[in-house]
Design a protein around this motif. Structure first.
Motif, mmCIF file in Angstrom:
data_model
loop_
_atom_site.group_PDB
_atom_site.id
_atom_site.type_symbol
_atom_site.label_atom_id
_atom_site.label_comp_id
_atom_site.label_asym_id
_atom_site.label_seq_id
_atom_site.Cartn_x
_atom_site.Cartn_y
_atom_site.Cartn_z
ATOM 1 N N ASP A 1 0.811 -1.221 0.000
ATOM 2 C CA ASP A 1 0.000 0.000 0.000
ATOM 3 C C ASP A 1 0.844 1.271 0.000
ATOM 4 O O ASP A 1 0.546 2.221 -0.725
ATOM 5 N N SER A 2 1.901 1.291 0.793
ATOM 6 C CA SER A 2 2.718 2.500 0.899
ATOM 7 C C SER A 2 3.933 2.471 -0.029
ATOM 8 O O SER A 2 4.541 3.508 -0.277
ATOM 9 N N GLY A 3 4.291 1.280 -0.511
ATOM 10 C CA GLY A 3 5.495 1.145 -1.313
ATOM 11 C C GLY A 3 6.758 1.088 -0.468
ATOM 12 O O GLY A 3 7.864 1.049 -0.980
ATOM 13 N N ARG A 4 6.587 1.037 0.835
ATOM 14 C CA ARG A 4 7.721 1.033 1.759
ATOM 15 C C ARG A 4 8.424 -0.327 1.750
ATOM 16 O O ARG A 4 7.774 -1.367 1.821
ATOM 17 N N VAL A 5 9.742 -0.263 1.670
ATOM 18 C CA VAL A 5 10.558 -1.476 1.709
ATOM 19 C C VAL A 5 11.568 -1.306 2.843
ATOM 20 O O VAL A 5 12.423 -0.422 2.793
ATOM 21 N N ASP A 6 11.441 -2.142 3.869
ATOM 22 C CA ASP A 6 12.378 -2.133 4.986
ATOM 23 C C ASP A 6 13.369 -3.263 4.767
ATOM 24 O O ASP A 6 12.976 -4.420 4.601
ATOM 25 N N VAL A 7 14.643 -2.916 4.755
ATOM 26 C CA VAL A 7 15.694 -3.894 4.500
ATOM 27 C C VAL A 7 16.594 -3.972 5.726
ATOM 28 O O VAL A 7 17.120 -2.959 6.186
ATOM 29 N N THR A 8 16.776 -5.175 6.255
ATOM 30 C CA THR A 8 17.682 -5.406 7.365
ATOM 31 C C THR A 8 18.940 -6.053 6.795
ATOM 32 O O THR A 8 18.850 -6.995 6.000
ATOM 33 N N SER A 9 20.102 -5.533 7.213
ATOM 34 C CA SER A 9 21.357 -6.037 6.667
ATOM 35 C C SER A 9 22.449 -6.036 7.729
ATOM 36 O O SER A 9 22.331 -5.374 8.757
ATOM 37 N N ASP A 10 23.497 -6.802 7.426
ATOM 38 C CA ASP A 10 24.643 -6.902 8.342
ATOM 39 C C ASP A 10 25.495 -5.636 8.326
ATOM 40 O O ASP A 10 26.198 -5.354 9.282
ATOM 41 N N ALA A 11 25.468 -4.914 7.207
ATOM 42 C CA ALA A 11 26.306 -3.724 7.031
ATOM 43 C C ALA A 11 25.503 -2.690 6.258
ATOM 44 O O ALA A 11 24.474 -3.017 5.666
ATOM 45 N N PRO A 12 25.970 -1.433 6.239
ATOM 46 C CA PRO A 12 25.251 -0.413 5.474
ATOM 47 C C PRO A 12 25.117 -0.821 4.005
ATOM 48 O O PRO A 12 26.041 -1.381 3.418
ATOM 49 N N LEU A 13 23.953 -0.536 3.438
ATOM 50 C CA LEU A 13 23.705 -0.877 2.044
ATOM 51 C C LEU A 13 24.021 0.297 1.134
ATOM 52 O O LEU A 13 23.798 1.444 1.499
ATOM 53 N N ASP A 14 24.507 -0.018 -0.044
ATOM 54 C CA ASP A 14 24.724 0.989 -1.068
ATOM 55 C C ASP A 14 23.371 1.266 -1.718
ATOM 56 O O ASP A 14 22.781 0.361 -2.315
ATOM 57 N N PRO A 15 22.851 2.497 -1.598
ATOM 58 C CA PRO A 15 21.548 2.797 -2.204
ATOM 59 C C PRO A 15 21.514 2.504 -3.702
ATOM 60 O O PRO A 15 20.482 2.124 -4.246
ATOM 61 N N GLY A 16 22.643 2.655 -4.369
ATOM 62 C CA GLY A 16 22.711 2.345 -5.793
ATOM 63 C C GLY A 16 22.471 0.870 -6.066
ATOM 64 O O GLY A 16 21.830 0.501 -7.052
ATOM 65 N N ALA A 17 22.989 0.016 -5.186
ATOM 66 C CA ALA A 17 22.789 -1.422 -5.342
ATOM 67 C C ALA A 17 21.323 -1.777 -5.106
ATOM 68 O O ALA A 17 20.762 -2.633 -5.806
ATOM 69 N N VAL A 18 20.711 -1.124 -4.135
ATOM 70 C CA VAL A 18 19.286 -1.365 -3.874
ATOM 71 C C VAL A 18 18.460 -0.898 -5.072
ATOM 72 O O VAL A 18 17.562 -1.611 -5.531
ATOM 73 N N ALA A 19 18.787 0.278 -5.596
ATOM 74 C CA ALA A 19 18.070 0.798 -6.762
ATOM 75 C C ALA A 19 18.210 -0.149 -7.947
ATOM 76 O O ALA A 19 17.243 -0.393 -8.681
ATOM 77 N N ALA A 20 19.406 -0.707 -8.145
ATOM 78 C CA ALA A 20 19.634 -1.639 -9.250
ATOM 79 C C ALA A 20 18.822 -2.919 -9.054
ATOM 80 O O ALA A 20 18.251 -3.451 -10.018
ATOM 81 N N ALA A 21 18.742 -3.417 -7.821
ATOM 82 C CA ALA A 21 17.965 -4.624 -7.551
ATOM 83 C C ALA A 21 16.480 -4.375 -7.796
ATOM 84 O O ALA A 21 15.782 -5.214 -8.377
ATOM 85 N N VAL A 22 15.995 -3.218 -7.360
ATOM 86 C CA VAL A 22 14.593 -2.853 -7.576
ATOM 87 C C VAL A 22 14.315 -2.715 -9.072
ATOM 88 O O VAL A 22 13.285 -3.176 -9.578
ATOM 89 N N ALA A 23 15.254 -2.120 -9.796
ATOM 90 C CA ALA A 23 15.101 -1.971 -11.252
ATOM 91 C C ALA A 23 15.071 -3.332 -11.939
ATOM 92 O O ALA A 23 14.314 -3.545 -12.890
ATOM 93 N N GLU A 24 15.886 -4.261 -11.445
ATOM 94 C CA GLU A 24 15.908 -5.618 -11.999
ATOM 95 C C GLU A 24 14.542 -6.283 -11.844
ATOM 96 O O GLU A 24 14.119 -7.072 -12.682
ATOM 97 N N ALA A 25 13.839 -5.922 -10.765
ATOM 98 C CA ALA A 25 12.488 -6.463 -10.529
ATOM 99 C C ALA A 25 11.440 -5.747 -11.387
ATOM 100 O O ALA A 25 10.300 -6.174 -11.453
ATOM 101 N N GLY A 26 11.832 -4.635 -12.007
ATOM 102 C CA GLY A 26 10.932 -3.925 -12.896
ATOM 103 C C GLY A 26 10.279 -2.680 -12.299
ATOM 104 O O GLY A 26 9.306 -2.150 -12.837
#
Length: 67
Positions: A37-62
């Motif tokens: 509903d909100s489009g919110r994606v909460d990601v838990t990780s062992d280390a800080p995430l590269d926002p570019g990598a997250v954007a690329a993964a989201v783009a891969e999903a379309g």
């Protein structure tokens, strides 16, 4: 660590599954929670995430991150 992103363009549970699958494959990610509903994606990780990598993964999903 927890990071929150907003994804645009998701309309159904298949969208949620696609985004969850792609983001889950990023190194260090331990959990992904998507709220359709909100489009919110909460990601838990062992280390800080590269926002570019997250954007690329989201783009891969379309989809894309809201700016």
């Amino acid at each position: 660590m927890q990071s929150t992103f907003t994804v645009t363009g998701m309309t159904c549970q298949h969208c949620v599954a696609s985004v969850t699958e792609e983001v889950s494959e990023l190194p260090g990610v331990t959990a992904v929670a998507v709220d359709l509903d909100s489009g919110r994606v909460d990601v838990t990780s062992d280390a800080p995430l590269d926002p570019g990598a997250v954007a690329a993964a989201v783009a891969e999903a379309g989809y894309e991150l809201a700016s």
